[in-house]
Design an enzyme around this catalytic site. Structure first.
Site, PDB file in Angstrom:
ATOM      1  N   LEU B  18      -6.415   1.571  -5.167  1.00 44.14           N
ATOM      2  CA  LEU B  18      -5.643   0.298  -4.207  1.00 44.14           C
ATOM      3  C   LEU B  18      -7.053  -0.286  -3.590  1.00 44.14           C
ATOM      4  O   LEU B  18      -7.339  -0.003  -2.559  1.00 44.14           O
ATOM      5  CB  LEU B  18      -4.822   1.068  -3.028  1.00 44.14           C
ATOM      6  CG  LEU B  18      -4.019  -0.033  -2.354  1.00 44.14           C
ATOM      7  CD1 LEU B  18      -3.197  -0.728  -3.326  1.00 44.14           C
ATOM      8  CD2 LEU B  18      -3.617   0.363  -1.003  1.00 44.14           C
ATOM      9  N   HIS B  19      -7.532  -1.212  -4.655  1.00 44.76           N
ATOM     10  CA  HIS B  19      -8.410  -2.057  -4.104  1.00 44.76           C
ATOM     11  C   HIS B  19      -7.837  -3.555  -3.848  1.00 44.76           C
ATOM     12  O   HIS B  19      -6.592  -3.668  -3.243  1.00 44.76           O
ATOM     13  CB  HIS B  19      -9.660  -2.402  -5.326  1.00 44.76           C
ATOM     14  CG  HIS B  19      -8.865  -2.858  -6.392  1.00 44.76           C
ATOM     15  ND1 HIS B  19      -9.213  -4.142  -6.742  1.00 44.76           N
ATOM     16  CD2 HIS B  19      -8.225  -2.220  -7.463  1.00 44.76           C
ATOM     17  CE1 HIS B  19      -8.626  -4.280  -8.181  1.00 44.76           C
ATOM     18  NE2 HIS B  19      -8.319  -3.223  -8.516  1.00 44.76           N
ATOM     19  N   MET B  20      -8.841  -4.414  -3.569  1.00 50.42           N
ATOM     20  CA  MET B  20      -8.066  -5.781  -2.817  1.00 50.42           C
ATOM     21  C   MET B  20      -6.982  -6.456  -3.558  1.00 50.42           C
ATOM     22  O   MET B  20      -6.062  -7.044  -3.066  1.00 50.42           O
ATOM     23  CB  MET B  20      -9.328  -6.704  -2.655  1.00 50.42           C
ATOM     24  CG  MET B  20     -10.220  -6.424  -1.707  1.00 50.42           C
ATOM     25  SD  MET B  20     -10.809  -7.694  -0.526  1.00 50.42           S
ATOM     26  CE  MET B  20     -11.833  -8.454  -1.723  1.00 50.42           C
TER      27      MET B  20
END
Lengths: 578, 104
Positions: B18-20
């Site tokens: 779950l990155h940007m």
């Protein structure tokens, strides 16, 4: 009405509406606003957000932006800017704290950033960088608008700031900008230097000032007394207007001296040269009646160019200065900075005492690439006029010999490529340390000229830091030790038959001129705005009176006695100047 | 209207976690629903409609997150979120994460 005291660094009086300016080069200072201004600041925030979003959207739709990762980042930033709770936080902050839009944006975003930085997971803490990026983007909008306002002035204003960068100051339109007041800064800060050159009154080190101002405040800047008056009452305004008139009358009279020679009443010619930091200033030196450049401080090329200066940057700057004085001396001093002040150097062990450390000629002798580049540019410029090179902070003969050897190396390099230069270019040194002053008789035979840098010489000799408010009153050129050391250097230069000039602040101090002349100084180099006044003093004295004064001063044993004598003598000879 | 708190747990299955970008997708999806939606792990919780708060919840492949919602469209909201995370994998490649590049 409020009166604030600071340090007057450039003489004159300015009376105008204030314009407060911030800069991203410094931390955004906390500035208070009036109750009635809150709506305006909130509106500014809204506009800044809208502009920032537009800017991001045009960046992401830019076809050359292939990198989808960057697009993703900008998409997130846009979402940030659209986040309602974020905007509300800023709005509430302005409402509650009554601060400017810039401060609110900066404060809130830094709070958020520090929250991220506090989280252990580097994945998250790295996001703080995004927050700072958004801060920059918003501030750019807010400050950019102010910058625009400054560029499109239509009324006279006085610029007020926490501090000013040279780039900002250089961009001010002199037709409308009438003076400066900064909260920070000191006697030798660039605001001081530049305002003196521009001939605009300036007061620095005022401490908190902007919170006392409203958007419409009238401000009086008294650069002579180091005072700033906010919202002056009728009487004060009247008095200052009268004073300002007298000052401008005096300045006008002085300007008429421009083409007259700097000669004493009994015909002794004194050479008046100018000190400059930027090449553009040479025109002002000429305008004020200067006969050349006695000190071109080249540090500004390193400090304010943005990128590291190339040889071509150096050359262009020197050529521009020489263009104004193609037949008169232009003395270029090699860079005088320490590693601590160089913006492009790799961080090294911080020095405990940079003033006594690796700076100036020492730095150059340990960084030959940089040194040779500057020397090459100076040599190349030497064919354009009477260019002379000067080495700062020389402490002994060996240092001078080393520097001259490097210069010869550079000459050989230029010969290899058949680049023309003046092989007979005069090479001189600054006398600004006790060691060089005391061994001036050794240095003189191997120098073409001396220039006495009284600012540093006084500091080192009296062991006083002039910018330290606790001891700055101890700093005085009227100290017997200084008089004695000057005498000695002047004597040694005279004996060796080499040129000697004084280029420190003492040369622009009306009270010391007679003493310097009486000790044998025949060349002075000073900041251009003072050239007319110093010329007037020279034209009002007889050299014999100066000689007599110098003899008397030599018998005195206290700074106070000497100062009083200088003051009294000056007052007698030039009642209106004093 | 039933206003119960609904809750699901999802597992991050795409390689980059779950990155940007996925965080943004969640925020935009959550914004389409009326219910209030909260995401949490053992340590933190955040409003799923606020990108600023979602930043705190960034996490890697294999970790689990709890989503809870309250409102009349809560069940639908959570279902859509689950599909985004566990079926669509944020439209990103699945599998074990690549070795994270060492810091220079």
């Amino acid at each position: 009405m409020e009166i604030r005291k600071g340090i007057g660094v450039s003489s004159g009086v300015a009376i105008a509406r204030c314009m407060v300016v911030d800069s991203t080069d410094y931390r955004i200072p906390r500035r208070s606003i009036l109750n009635s201004q809150r709506g305006r600041e909130i509106l500014r925030v809204r506009k800044a957000f809208a502009s920032a979003i537009r800017e991001l959207s045009s960046l992401t739709s830019n076809k050359t932006l292939e990198e989808s990762k960057i697009k993703d980042i900008f998409a997130v930033h846009t979402r940030f800017l659209r986040d309602k709770s974020f905007r509300k936080r800023i709005r509430d902050f302005i409402d509650k704290e009554q601060v400017t839009a810039e401060y609110a944006v900066s404060a809130i975003l830094r709070e958020i950033a520090s929250h991220f930085e506090g989280i252990d997971d580097p994945y998250i803490s790295e996001r703080a960088a995004d927050i700072y990026d958004i801060e920059r983007r918003l501030l750019k909008q807010l400050l950019g608008k102010v910058k625009e306002d400054v560029e499109h002035l239509r009324d006279e204003v006085v610029i007020v700031a926490h501090d000013l960068t040279p780039t900002q100051t250089a961009s001010f339109n002199r037709t409308f900008v009438k003076g400066f007041a900064t909260e920070a800064g000191g006697r030798t800060s660039h605001t001081a230097i530049i305002s003196k050159t521009m001939g605009l009154p300036a007061v620095v080190a005022l401490g908190d000032l902007t919170s006392a101002l409203s958007a419409e405040s009238m401000v009086i800047i008294d650069g002579n007394r180091g005072v700033v008056v906010i919202d002056p009452d009728e009487e004060t305004l009247r008095q200052y207007r009268h004073y300002a008139q007298q000052v401008s009358l005096f300045v006008h009279q002085l300007d008429e001296l421009k083409d007259k020679p700097a000669e004493t009443k009994d015909g002794v010619k004194i050479q008046l040269l100018g000190n400059i930091e930027f090449p553009e200033e040479s025109a002002i030196v000429r305008e004020k009646g200067g006969e050349g450049i006695g000190l071109y401080r080249t540090e500004f090329l390193y400090l304010y160019g943005g990128a590291e200066p190339t040889e071509e940057d150096h050359y262009q700057a020197y050529a521009e200065a020489v263009k104004v004085f193609p037949h008169e001396p232009v003395v270029i001093r090699t860079m005088d900075l320490g590693a601590d002040k160089m913006p492009h150097t790799i961080a090294r062990d911080p020095e405990a005492n940079p003033v006594l450390g690796l700076r100036s000629i020492r730095y150059c002798l340990q960084n030959l690439g940089l040194f040779k580049m500057q020397l090459r540019a100076i040599l190349r410029a030497s064919v354009l006029g009477d260019v002379r090179v000067m080495f700062p902070l020389i402490t002994n003969l060996q240092e001078l010999r080393q520097a001259k050897m490097i210069l010869r190396d550079v000459m050989e390099d230029l010969d290899e490529f058949a680049v023309p230069y003046n092989a007979k270019m005069p090479v001189g040194i600054m006398i600004e340390t006790p060691s060089s002053a005391l061994t001036a008789n050794h240095l003189a035979p191997e120098s073409d000229f001396f220039s006495i840098g009284t600012n540093d010489l006084i500091q080192y000799t009296l062991a006083v830091d002039r910018s330290n408010q606790h001891v700055s009153t101890l700093f005085s050129a009227a100290e017997p030790a200084i008089v004695r050391i000057l005498r000695s250097v002047i004597h040694d230069a005279g004996k060796a038959g080499i040129g000697l000039s004084v280029c420190g602040e003492v040369a622009s101090d009306p009270e010391y001129i007679m003493l310097l002349l009486g000790m044998g100084v025949r060349t002075l180099s000073l900041a251009s705005p003072m050239i007319p006044e110093i010329k007037k003093i020279i034209r009002s004295v007889h050299i014999e009176d100066c000689n007599m004064l110098a003899r008397r001063v030599a018998t005195l044993d206290s700074q106070r006695q000497i100062k009083n004598l200088l003051r009294d003598t000056a007052g007698q000879i030039l009642p209106d100047a004093f | 209207m039933s206003y119960e708190d609904h809750e699901i747990e999802v597992e991050i299955k795409n390689a980059q976690g779950l990155h940007m970008r996925p965080a943004l997708q969640i925020v935009e999806l959550a914004g389409e629903f009326n219910s209030s939606i909260t995401v949490s792990n053992e340590k933190e919780s955040a409003d799923a409609k606020s990108i600023m708060q979602m930043m705190k919840m960034l996490t890697t492949y294999g970790n689990k997150l709890k989503f809870s919602a309250a409102g009349h469209d809560a069940p639908k909201a959570l279902e859509e979120i689950r599909k985004l995370v566990e079926e669509r994998l944020f439209d990103e490649p699945p599998g074990k994460p690549l070795e994270r590049a060492s810091k220079d």
